[in-house]
Design an enzyme around this catalytic site. Structure first.
Site, PDB file in Angstrom:
ATOM      1  CG  ASP A  62       2.981 -13.070  -2.094  1.00 47.40           C
ATOM      2  OD1 ASP A  62       2.088 -12.211  -1.639  1.00 47.40           O
ATOM      3  OD2 ASP A  62       4.207 -12.617  -2.275  1.00 47.40           O
ATOM      4  CG  HIS A  81      -7.056  -9.922  -1.525  1.00 46.97           C
ATOM      5  ND1 HIS A  81      -6.420 -10.184  -2.602  1.00 46.97           N
ATOM      6  CD2 HIS A  81      -6.654  -9.086  -0.544  1.00 46.97           C
ATOM      7  CE1 HIS A  81      -5.082  -9.747  -2.149  1.00 46.97           C
ATOM      8  NE2 HIS A  81      -5.351  -8.966  -1.028  1.00 46.97           N
ATOM      9  CE1 TYR A  90      -9.259  -2.651   6.505  1.00 40.72           C
ATOM     10  CE2 TYR A  90      -9.848  -4.393   7.449  1.00 40.72           C
ATOM     11  CZ  TYR A  90      -8.953  -3.692   6.943  1.00 40.72           C
ATOM     12  OH  TYR A  90      -7.728  -4.298   7.086  1.00 40.72           O
ATOM     13  CB  ALA A 123      -0.937  -0.016   1.262  1.00 41.75           C
ATOM     14  NE  ARG A 124       5.834   2.827   3.864  1.00 42.59           N
ATOM     15  CZ  ARG A 124       5.641   3.870   4.524  1.00 42.59           C
ATOM     16  NH1 ARG A 124       4.738   3.869   5.474  1.00 42.59           N
ATOM     17  NH2 ARG A 124       6.347   4.935   4.535  1.00 42.59           N
ATOM     18  NE  ARG A 125       6.915  -2.172  -3.325  1.00 41.75           N
ATOM     19  CZ  ARG A 125       7.225  -3.616  -3.501  1.00 41.75           C
ATOM     20  NH1 ARG A 125       6.458  -4.156  -4.360  1.00 41.75           N
ATOM     21  NH2 ARG A 125       8.282  -4.135  -3.224  1.00 41.75           N
ATOM     22  CE  LYS A 157       0.787  -9.388  -5.948  1.00 46.44           C
ATOM     23  NZ  LYS A 157       1.117 -10.147  -4.749  1.00 46.44           N
TER      24      LYS A 157
END
Length: 681
Positions: free
Chosen positions: A175, A78, A57, A16-18, A96
């Site tokens: 992953d 997800h 959330y 999420a930081r990316r 993903k």
């Protein structure tokens, strides 16, 4: 043009930081909110990246200032968070994999398509200009005929954390294995051979319930092959290479494609290698803008990476794991898999029902339970069918060696719905078509299903060597024991059925209450399996009309004849040719296609509506392999056919008048459906 999309991050972790760091480089997105189960973590992330709010959330999803969410939690959450976001009216970019398995992914995609919101699986590399350029080279034939793809994404991680936890779908395949797999599929599509491999061979190492490393060889239509590798305990260079008859293209570190550093090397025969760069491309920003464009266009899907591609990939990843014998604890065939959405029968509308003597009300569409590969897939399909008013499930002792009955039984236990559904159980298939086998197999079927009775029992085949009275007696004993409510025959001739019911009446026993033979708009020229019977001919249809005898037609849509697969010059499917290829059937297909175009439904919906519109009771068996196929079949319920429509589709104007095709019912003055020349004319 797209307006500004206000984003929220759900799950403020590493990836999420990316996303948050690159979002300012997008043309249409800005970060507005952060959601987490840890309030402090959400607030810290929000302050770092300039989001105006942070919360749970639920708080983020009810925030009217949020247009779209980026789901970046662990794999097993997800699906749930995506469905929550869609229900809240948000567009979704989901990391993903979309879900741990194909069954759950189907349910997520189904919800997205009915929501009107955009759902995109976050394979950000697919939006990088270099990847687009490579696929264009393939598509335009610059590399010649592409023969092979080699792709790898692996790393060596420590021995703890989510990657090594089967409870949250750890391992390399889910992953990062989806990257090389999805790239191989993208090359296959660009080559024009489709994205689903025909063959998959795999090897690897599973330890502690997760795959530590894995490789696979894929074989696509037309001879294209791919070798893909992945792992969380294996460090090999992350590369892709596409090999064609005219050259090769390679990219080093193709998945992250850092801005300013990404380059592809194109080596064409007879030319010096060329290095192509793409400048300051930010993949996370590019995928955010792709979603924004789709949202502005009201498309529901991102054309560069449509949902069918995600479904195809999830099915491929399932196959890869299956080849290694890897299944997570939460997806076994005895797991308590919860529904993703509330499962309850509709109070109004939905699939209509009708009675079968002695057995109660049955939905007019019957779900054939003969092709569900696992409980996750079955649960998604069964949930959707029941929520649409489908109460009737068709099983058989021989289906999947008992697997299909066990899946139905486990689903019923998980949902607590046995009293709300009707179970059709079939047994006594050749070579065990005898009175003794009825009771023996029924006992095993009921154990698998976890119930004490079948609502309707059907003999799966007939055995003319056995007097009908012996079968009626055996079935009557099961009724007396309370193990079946009513019975009928599948693939019984009308002559034997009448003989059995005459015998039952003479001996004051219950007779056959239903018949399950082949019947469809395309008249059967032959049957697909030995021992099958059809009632497509006019004489059989007249008997059913006169007796008003309930029919449960199998292959109600003629095994794909109305899907677009059938063409007079295409004889690749020998069974379809043998069973349905005739001039009259191609004229029926032509008329059904005309009517489908007029009513804006698939041709298969017209074919199924024809079966449901007969003047005798019909309960059409359908065998969808996906939720999309189920939804397509259910469109038949929106089609109302008059008696004149039914007769026109079935060419009775030609049979009764001896003339060529005439305008169909509903054609006004000066209008005609017209008719193309018959096949072979």
């Amino acid at each position: 043009m797209p307006t500004t999309v206000r984003w929220a991050v759900l799950g403020p972790g590493r990836i999420a930081r990316r996303f948050a760091s690159q979002l300012p480089h997008s043309r249409h997105g800005r970060l507005t909110a952060v959601g987490s189960t840890d309030a402090g973590r959400a607030q810290t992330f929000a302050e770092e990246f300039g989001a105006s709010s942070a919360g749970t959330y639920e708080q983020v999803l009810t925030d009217p200032e949020v247009d779209a969410v980026y789901v970046s939690t662990v794999h097993t959450t997800h699906a749930e968070l995506t469905l929550m976001a869609l229900a809240a009216g948000k567009h979704v970019l989901c990391e993903k994999p979309l879900a741990p398995n194909h069954g759950t992914a189907m349910a997520v995609v189904d919800a997205a398509r009915s929501s009107g919101k955009v759902l995109l699986e976050a394979y950000m590399y697919r939006f990088h200009p270099l990847i687009t350029h490579v696929l264009d080279l393939v598509r335009h034939g610059t590399l010649g005929e592409v023969h092979h793809v080699d792709a790898a994404f692996s790393f060596r991680a420590g021995g703890t954390g989510r990657l090594f936890d089967p409870a949250v779908a750890g391992g390399g395949i889910l992953d990062v294995g989806g990257y090389p797999f999805s790239f191989a599929q993208a090359v296959a599509r660009a080559s024009g051979v489709g994205g689903a491999p025909e063959r998959l061979d795999a090897g690897g190492q599973v330890s502690g319930g997760v795959d530590e490393w894995a490789l696979a060889t894929l074989g696509f239509t037309g001879g294209l092959t791919a070798t893909i590798r992945t792992g969380i305990r294996m460090h090999t260079p992350s590369t892709i290479a596409v090999h064609g008859t005219a050259g090769t293209v390679t990219i080093t570190d193709p998945w992250l494609l850092q801005p300013g550093d990404a380059a592809a090397t194109i080596a064409l025969l007879g030319s010096e290698p060329e290095v192509v760069t793409a400048g300051e491309a930010h993949t996370y920003a590019l995928e955010a803008d792709a979603l924004a464009r789709a949202a502005a266009a009201g498309a529901g899907e991102v054309p560069e990476l449509p949902l069918d591609h995600s479904l195809e990939l999830s099915q491929g990843l399932d196959r890869w794991r299956a080849a290694l014998g890897l299944r997570y604890p939460f997806e076994t065939d005895t797991a308590d898999i919860p529904p993703l959405r509330e499962v309850s029968a509709p109070t109004t509308g939905g699939i209509p029902s009708a009675p079968i003597e002695g057995a109660g009300e049955f939905s007019r569409l019957v779900l054939g339970c003969d092709n569900q590969p696992d409980l996750a897939h079955a649960s998604a399909l069964f949930d959707a069918f029941f929520a649409s008013g489908g109460t009737t499930f068709d099983t058989a002792y021989i289906y999947g060696g008992g697997l299909q009955e066990r899946l139905v039984g486990q689903w019923l236990r998980n949902r607590g719905l046995r009293d709300q559904v009707r179970l059709i159980v079939k047994g006594a298939h050749t070579p065990h078509c005898d009175p003794e086998s009825i009771g023996r197999q029924l006992t095993e079927s009921l154990e698998r299903l976890g119930t004490d009775h079948a609502d309707l029992y059907l003999m799966h085949r007939d055995n003319p060597q056995v007097p009908v009275g012996e079968f009626v007696q055996a079935l009557d004993e099961q009724i007396s024991a309370g193990r079946i409510r009513s019975f009928g025959g599948s693939n019984w001739s009308l002559a034997r059925l009448q003989e059995a019911n005459t015998w039952a009446q003479e001996h004051q026993m219950q007779g056959f209450a239903a018949l399950s033979n082949h019947f469809s708009l395309a008249r059967a020229l032959d049957v697909p399996w030995t021992g099958c019977e059809h009632v497509s001919d006019p004489q059989s249809r007249r008997w059913l009309e006169e007796q008003r005898f309930p029919l449960l037609p199998w292959s109600a849509q003629a095994r794909g004849f109305f899907t677009g697969r059938a063409h007079p010059q295409d004889r690749s499917d020998a069974e379809l040719v043998r069973c349905y290829y005739s001039e009259d059937n191609f004229e029926r297909l032509h008329r059904a296609s005309q009517m489908a175009a007029e009513r804006d439904v698939p041709t298969t919906a017209i074919a199924l509506a024809y079966v449901l519109a007969q003047s005798f009771p019909t309960f059409a068996l359908i065998g969808p392999r996906s939720l999309a196929e189920l939804r397509s079949s259910m469109l038949a319920l929106q089609v109302e056919l008059s008696a004149e429509d039914v007769a026109w589709l079935d060419l009775r104007d030609q049979e009764e008048e001896g003339s060529g095709p005439t305008p169909g019912p509903g054609a006004g003055a000066g209008e005609s459906r017209g008719s193309a020349p018959r096949a072979g004319a």
